[in-house]
Structure formats: C-alpha cells, structure tokens
Design a protein around this motif. Structure first.
Motif, PDB file in Angstrom:
ATOM      1  N   LEU A 108     -14.721  65.139  -2.688  1.00  0.00           N
ATOM      2  CA  LEU A 108     -13.307  64.791  -2.543  1.00  0.00           C
ATOM      3  C   LEU A 108     -12.768  65.253  -1.197  1.00  0.00           C
ATOM      4  CD1 LEU A 108     -11.770  65.366  -6.074  1.00  0.00           C
ATOM      5  CD2 LEU A 108     -11.814  63.261  -4.764  1.00  0.00           C
ATOM      6  N   LYS A 109     -13.218  66.430  -0.797  1.00  0.00           N
ATOM      7  CA  LYS A 109     -12.729  66.944   0.475  1.00  0.00           C
ATOM      8  C   LYS A 109     -13.215  66.056   1.604  1.00  0.00           C
ATOM      9  CE  LYS A 109     -12.446  70.831   3.511  1.00  0.00           C
ATOM     10  NZ  LYS A 109     -13.282  70.342   4.602  1.00  0.00           N
ATOM     11  N   GLU A 110     -14.482  65.618   1.461  1.00  0.00           N
ATOM     12  CA  GLU A 110     -15.039  64.764   2.519  1.00  0.00           C
ATOM     13  C   GLU A 110     -14.319  63.433   2.551  1.00  0.00           C
ATOM     14  OE1 GLU A 110     -19.480  66.586   2.919  1.00  0.00           O
ATOM     15  OE2 GLU A 110     -19.208  64.425   2.718  1.00  0.00           O
ATOM     16  N   LEU A 145     -14.766  75.927  -6.522  1.00  0.00           N
ATOM     17  CA  LEU A 145     -13.927  74.986  -5.776  1.00  0.00           C
ATOM     18  C   LEU A 145     -13.929  75.305  -4.281  1.00  0.00           C
ATOM     19  CD1 LEU A 145     -10.898  74.583  -8.193  1.00  0.00           C
ATOM     20  CD2 LEU A 145     -12.545  72.837  -7.530  1.00  0.00           C
ATOM     21  N   ILE A 146     -13.811  76.586  -3.971  1.00  0.00           N
ATOM     22  CA  ILE A 146     -13.775  76.985  -2.553  1.00  0.00           C
ATOM     23  C   ILE A 146     -15.101  76.652  -1.873  1.00  0.00           C
ATOM     24  CG2 ILE A 146     -13.660  78.951  -0.973  1.00  0.00           C
ATOM     25  CD1 ILE A 146     -11.706  80.251  -2.939  1.00  0.00           C
ATOM     26  N   GLY A 195     -11.397  62.993   1.756  1.00  0.00           N
ATOM     27  CA  GLY A 195     -10.094  63.271   2.357  1.00  0.00           C
ATOM     28  C   GLY A 195      -8.934  62.895   1.475  1.00  0.00           C
ATOM     29  N   ALA A 238     -15.693  68.686  -5.824  1.00  0.00           N
ATOM     30  CA  ALA A 238     -14.809  69.367  -4.869  1.00  0.00           C
ATOM     31  C   ALA A 238     -15.227  69.036  -3.444  1.00  0.00           C
ATOM     32  CB  ALA A 238     -14.839  70.877  -5.105  1.00  0.00           C
ATOM     33  N   GLY A 239     -16.546  69.115  -3.206  1.00  0.00           N
ATOM     34  CA  GLY A 239     -17.049  68.823  -1.867  1.00  0.00           C
ATOM     35  C   GLY A 239     -16.820  67.373  -1.482  1.00  0.00           C
ATOM     36  N   HIS A 290     -19.035  72.513   1.334  1.00  0.00           N
ATOM     37  CA  HIS A 290     -20.139  71.532   1.358  1.00  0.00           C
ATOM     38  C   HIS A 290     -20.518  71.198  -0.084  1.00  0.00           C
ATOM     39  CE1 HIS A 290     -24.046  69.746   2.095  1.00  0.00           C
ATOM     40  NE2 HIS A 290     -23.689  69.619   3.359  1.00  0.00           N
ATOM     41  N   CYS A 320     -15.617  73.014  -1.419  1.00  0.00           N
ATOM     42  CA  CYS A 320     -14.858  72.430  -0.319  1.00  0.00           C
ATOM     43  C   CYS A 320     -15.586  72.580   1.003  1.00  0.00           C
ATOM     44  CB  CYS A 320     -13.479  73.095  -0.233  1.00  0.00           C
ATOM     45  SG  CYS A 320     -12.378  72.540  -1.537  1.00  0.00           S
ATOM     46  N   GLU A 338      -6.109  63.273  -1.659  1.00  0.00           N
ATOM     47  CA  GLU A 338      -5.218  64.341  -2.098  1.00  0.00           C
ATOM     48  C   GLU A 338      -5.195  64.359  -3.603  1.00  0.00           C
ATOM     49  OE1 GLU A 338      -2.046  64.309   1.568  1.00  0.00           O
ATOM     50  OE2 GLU A 338      -1.409  63.743  -0.444  1.00  0.00           O
TER      51      GLU A 338
END
Lengths: 200, 268
Positions: free
Chosen positions: B236-238, B191-192, B240, B233-234, B197, B195, B242
């Motif tokens: 979703l982070k991109e 997950l880390i 943005g 994970a990557g 890439h 996040c 929640e």
C-alpha cells in the motif's frame, strides 16, 4: 539445484515446528480452561455448602427438636466438604470422580429438601425474612452449580474436539494430553424432586 | 408465594442437547416487550430510566417479556438470552436482565457476575417479592406497569448506591489486558516494518505472528495475519494510497457491551 533443496527442507521443518508450537500452546490453554471450569463447579458447591450453617441455625430457632433432619444435613455437608477439596485437574478427566461430585451434591439436595419441608409445619419459620432470603440464595447456588457444570462439559468437549483434529492430534499424543471424559446424567435418572410452598 | 426447590435446572444443563435449539429474541431496545403488556408511555419512561442508569454507572439493565421459554426452564432461557445479548460492559460484567413470561407465569432477575455483590440472590428474591410480585402476583390480576416500574426503580436505586461507593465499577474479569497490549504493539511493529519494505514486513509479520500465537493461541492464524499485514502495509505504501479509517458504529441503538453471567439471581 541442491542449495534450493536444502532451503525447502529447512522451510518445511520450520513450518512443522511452528505448527507444533501453536497446537501445543492451544491444547495447554484449553486444558487449563477445562481444569478451571471444574474448579468453578467445586467453588459453587463450596459456596452452597457455606450457606447451610446459617440455614440450619435459622430452622433450629423454630424447630429445635427435628434432630434427625439436622443430622442428615450435617452428614451431607461433610461429604461436600471432602469433594470440593479434590484437585480439579484430576476431576477433569475422571468420570468416577465426577460421579462422586454429583452424588455428594444429590445427597445434600435430598437432605436440604427434607430440612426445607420441615418449614411447612412452622408458619412463623416460613415467614422469617432470613429463611426466605436463604432459600433464594440456595436456589441461586443450585443454578450456578448447574451453569458451572454445563460450562465444564462444554470446555471438555471443545478440548476433545481440538485434540482429535489433525495435526493437533499428533501433538496431543506426543505430549501426553489425555481425553477429557465427562459424565452426562442419563435421561432415565433425571427425575425431579420438587418442593413447593404455595402461599396459603 | 411459591417456593420451588428443584433439581431440574442442573440436570437439564448437563446434557448437551439443551444447547440445541434456541432462537434468541432480538435485542431491540432496553425494554423488549414481546407480549405487549407494557404501554408505550411506560416503555418510554423505563427506557429513559435505564439509559440514565447506564450513562451514570455503565450498568446495562434490560427488560424482556416473551410468550414462552422455548421448552427450557425459565432460568436456562433467561441465562441464554442474557449471555447472547451480552448485557454489561466487558470486564465489568455489570449486566442484568429482568424477564417475564406468561407461560407458567415465571419471573426472573438474571444478574451478571459484576452485580452479584450489590444484587445478591437474596436481594433479587426480595425485589421479586416486594416490587414485582406485589403488583403482578402469581395467579392474580397483574398490574405490569406498576410491577416493572417498581422493579426498575429498586434495581436502579441499588446500583446507584453501589456505584456511589465504588465509581470505578465492579470486578475486572474477561480478557487479559496485558495480552491485548502486547498484540497491539506487535501489530504496530509489523505495520512500521511493512512500510519500509513489503518482504521485510512479511518476515516481521511471520515472527510477530509466532510470538502472538504463543501468547494468545491460534498460531497459524496469527502468522497468516502477520504476514499478510506486513505485505499489505508495504504494498500500500508503494502504491501510495491513503487509508482512511472510518469511525465506529452509529449512535442511538442499544447493544450489549460484552458482559458475562454466572447463573445468579432469583425468580419464580
């Protein structure tokens, strides 16, 4: 073009290695499970065996002269003592050894049946708290042996099923995993000796 | 009192066909009275006693009455039910099933692995005789209210006594705690990295999947999960977004905790 080809080739090889690694580990894990299950059958048989001396001495306290019955029990007990020391991993694939286990168990059950039947003639023995508790313990161990055997067979079936599927079957053959045979008691032999004590 | 010593149970269990048809009665509550012999006031008091027992000792005890045992021996049937309901906490296996059927007038106490020390087969037999059969004798007038109340009372007493001696609970069996810890660590790593890439996450997921697969098996599944997790994970982070994690299930229902049974207990 050529450089792509090499990478694709490397990728495929890597994937094959990964799959093999995974299959091999799964098979190892399942094989251990089968061995462990048979070991559990032996454990429960030993546990049952260990209850016998107490039972014999309780019965002797009331019916000391039933010598032949006690001798039969001792003999059957000795046979159990032998089979529970066999290596579980050898039993796991060997139908003959499994039959041996079963025969020892049936021998013990038969001699125990006679011993318990002796109590029919001794109402004080029937009422003895220790004797009654031991009967429940014996019935309990018998059930546990049955459950353990059922689980061992199920584990063997799962292993065989996995080891036959593609691509695991290639790995199995390469690594030398043997099929885990198991002995299922034929329906014709499933006659039931039942010893009943009705409260009079 | 009938003492039955039979070879049938182990013979039955060795044939795979014994696993064929079994429709498990539904676990509705701690008292599952499918033949309607326990009046509702008794049901409420038994439920309260057993709920209290679980809260204080984590042991899960349930009662079942069924019209028949679906063609199996009652030992087989009650074991299957106890396993399906998975009474008892996973790892502690402190479950217990009290079962009765009028079909053959059978009663059984099916004891989980973790309670076998406190409630041995001999003790279970004694409870069958002195608490249940005393009020609900074989082929006689049956007072189920007294029978179940006395049985539950005695079993609770024994479990409380056992718990007082050793509050940490019985044997630790079941899933390997180390394996679980390692897999959780790997998931967090994926997950880390994910996040940071998505592609890096996917590669990390691949590697962690291999590691997880070799520990717990199912390598292909682990790899796929790892890669997907890394990518998701990557991405979703991109994007943005929640992620709102919702809490666990509702309160009030009684569910089995995942405990295991070995076939011990006593019955008639």
């Amino acid at each position: 073009m050529k450089s792509y080809g090499i990478w694709i080739f490397v990728g495929i090889v890597a994937l094959c290695l990964l799959i093999s690694w995974g299959s091999y580990n799964s098979l190892v894990s399942m094989e251990e499970s089968v061995n462990g299950s048979w070991s559990e059958v032996q454990n429960q048989m030993k546990r049952r065996n260990d209850l016998i001396p107490n039972l014999v001495s309780t019965v002797k306290g009331y019916a000391a002269h039933e010598a032949s019955t006690f001798a039969a029990v001792t003999e059957a007990r000795a046979k159990i003592g032998q089979v529970v020391q066999l290596d579980a991993s050898k039993i796991a694939g060997d139908v003959a050894l499994q039959k041996k286990l079963l025969e020892a168990q049936q021998g013990l059950n038969a001699s125990l049946g006679r011993l318990i039947a002796v109590a029919e003639n001794y109402p004080q023995l029937k009422a003895d708290q220790n004797f009654r508790a031991l009967q429940d313990e014996l019935a309990g161990t018998e059930n546990r042996i049955a459950v353990a055997r059922g689980r061992a067979i199920k584990a063997a079936q799962e292993f065989n099923s996995s080891a036959r599927q593609f691509p695991a079957n290639l790995i199995a053959r390469a690594a030398g995993f043997a099929r885990k045979e198991y002995y299922e008691i034929p329906v014709s032999e499933q006659a039931v000796p039942v010893v009943n004590f009705d409260k009079k | 009192m009938i003492r039955i010593i039979s070879v049938l149970t182990f013979l039955l269990l060795t044939t795979s066909s014994a696993l064929a048809d079994f429709s498990c009665p539904k676990l509705q509550a701690r008292v599952n009275d499918y033949i309607g012999v326990i009046p509702s006031t008794t049901k409420e008091s038994l439920e309260a006693t057993l709920k209290n027992l679980e809260e204080k000792t984590s042991a899960q005890v349930a009662i079942l009455t069924v019209p028949d045992s679906q063609g199996m021996s009652f030992e087989d049937f009650t074991l299957k039910v106890a396993e399906t309901w998975a009474l008892g906490q996973k790892g502690k296996d402190n479950g217990l099933l009290i079962a009765y059927t009028p079909d053959g007038d059978h009663f059984r106490i099916q004891v989980g692995y973790g309670l076998e020390g406190a409630i041995t087969d001999g003790i279970a037999g004694r409870i069958r005789d002195d608490q249940f059969r005393k009020f609900a004798p074989k082929s006689g007038q049956k007072d189920f209210v007294s029978a179940f109340t006395a049985t539950v009372g005695e079993i609770s007493k024994i479990i409380y006594d056992e718990y007082a001696k050793d509050p940490s609970g019985a044997s630790m069996r079941g899933i390997n705690k180390d394996h679980v810890a390692i897999v959780i660590v790997l998931l967090v790593v994926i997950l880390i990295v994910g996040c940071i890439h998505p592609v890096a996450g996917a590669v990390c997921g691949l590697v962690c999947g291999i590691v997880a697969g070799s520990i717990i098996g199912y390598a292909i599944l682990c790899i796929i999960i790892g890669v997907v997790l890394g990518l998701v994970a990557g991405l979703l982070k991109e994007v943005g977004g929640e992620i709102i994690l919702s809490g666990g299930g509702g309160d009030g229902g009684f569910c089995g905790g995942g405990g295991g049974f070995g076939g011990g207990g006593a019955g008639d």
